[in-house]
Design a protein around this motif. Sequence first.
Motif, PDB file in Angstrom:
ATOM      1  N   ASN A   1      32.903  45.690  55.005  1.00 24.31           N
ATOM      2  CA  ASN A   1      33.501  44.439  54.542  1.00 24.31           C
ATOM      3  C   ASN A   1      33.507  44.392  53.018  1.00 24.31           C
ATOM      4  N   ASN A   2      34.293  43.469  52.502  1.00 26.08           N
ATOM      5  CA  ASN A   2      34.364  43.220  51.059  1.00 26.08           C
ATOM      6  C   ASN A   2      34.832  44.437  50.265  1.00 26.08           C
ATOM      7  N   LEU A   3      35.759  45.198  50.843  1.00 24.84           N
ATOM      8  CA  LEU A   3      36.344  46.311  50.106  1.00 24.84           C
ATOM      9  C   LEU A   3      37.389  45.835  49.098  1.00 24.84           C
ATOM     10  N   PHE A   4      37.804  44.588  49.229  1.00 18.49           N
ATOM     11  CA  PHE A   4      38.839  44.028  48.356  1.00 18.49           C
ATOM     12  C   PHE A   4      38.289  42.783  47.661  1.00 18.49           C
ATOM     13  N   PRO A   5      37.425  42.951  46.656  1.00 18.19           N
ATOM     14  CA  PRO A   5      36.800  41.795  46.003  1.00 18.19           C
ATOM     15  C   PRO A   5      37.823  40.942  45.270  1.00 18.19           C
ATOM     16  N   GLY A   6      37.551  39.635  45.255  1.00 19.48           N
ATOM     17  CA  GLY A   6      38.419  38.706  44.539  1.00 19.48           C
ATOM     18  C   GLY A   6      39.616  38.234  45.318  1.00 19.48           C
ATOM     19  N   VAL A   7      39.772  38.718  46.549  1.00 19.43           N
ATOM     20  CA  VAL A   7      40.918  38.320  47.373  1.00 19.43           C
ATOM     21  C   VAL A   7      40.558  37.055  48.155  1.00 19.43           C
ATOM     22  N   PRO A   8      41.476  36.095  48.251  1.00 13.62           N
ATOM     23  CA  PRO A   8      41.184  34.880  49.022  1.00 13.62           C
ATOM     24  C   PRO A   8      40.836  35.202  50.476  1.00 13.62           C
ATOM     25  N   GLU A   9      40.154  34.283  51.129  1.00 10.97           N
ATOM     26  CA  GLU A   9      39.809  34.459  52.537  1.00 10.97           C
ATOM     27  C   GLU A   9      41.068  34.747  53.349  1.00 10.97           C
ATOM     28  N   HIS A  10      40.969  35.714  54.266  1.00  6.79           N
ATOM     29  CA  HIS A  10      42.161  36.142  54.988  1.00  6.79           C
ATOM     30  C   HIS A  10      41.774  36.654  56.376  1.00  6.79           C
ATOM     31  N   GLU A  11      42.775  36.761  57.229  1.00  8.27           N
ATOM     32  CA  GLU A  11      42.583  37.274  58.584  1.00  8.27           C
ATOM     33  C   GLU A  11      42.361  38.784  58.547  1.00  8.27           C
ATOM     34  N   VAL A  12      41.426  39.271  59.377  1.00  5.88           N
ATOM     35  CA  VAL A  12      41.209  40.703  59.562  1.00  5.88           C
ATOM     36  C   VAL A  12      41.654  41.066  60.971  1.00  5.88           C
TER      37      VAL A  12
END
Length: 250
Positions: A122-133
């Motif tokens: 998880n958290n491979l894309f820091p700074g990105v708004p909360e989103h569906e996985v």
Amino acid sequence: MLIKEYRMVMPLSVDEYCRAQRYMVAKFSRQHTGHGEGVEIVRNEPYENETGKGQYTLKRIHISKQIPGWISYLVPSGALIIEEEAWNAYPHCKTTYRSPFLGARFSITIETHYRNDDGSSNNLFPGVPEHEVDFVDLATEKVDSSKYKPEEDPALFHSEKSGRGPFAPNWKENHQPIMCSYKLCTAEFKYWGLQSRVENFIHLHALRNVFLLGHRQAICWMDEWWNLTMEDILAFEQETQNELAKALSN
């Protein structure tokens, strides 16, 4: 703007998938180009900048037969060209899609990380708004019936060269090697009254369905790329670029 993250777990290592992905993209482009439709490779060259170094490609994708009529009705046929720019610093890649006709009203951005794990990072894309996985199951999910081929079904496929497969629904529990393709995708279509509809269409048909098909093919074409070196892959890509230019001109 609609942001989703897709995760595709595969029975490969990250090093193996480097060859698999490039072979798959080249072969897929060959299969879907001709009669004025498909992929035109404009540039394919090494790059180096402040973010790193890798391979840069610029492609033009001619799509007039690949979109629903209610979209093609909005724009002239000559405007149905998408420009793809990709910076492949494997195992991290960034790809953008834009339309010269629509300008700033349309964009797709895909940021990809490849990891030797089971899709649990998880958290491979820091700074990105909360989103569906969205976990895309390559072994159990079915592609559109018009695109289905038994020889491209991981649940049926067995590799003669690697000994891997077929892949049962629970294959991820004890398979080695194992890796995951993490793709953060942002789709934006600024057109009043159509934004939500088009952005959802992009995510389902231009992204998720393409990821499902392409990653299944990368697995099931394993015996085609298994013994290829990276030099062989580069030669195949150059041959593909030449063939695509001829196919589009015809």
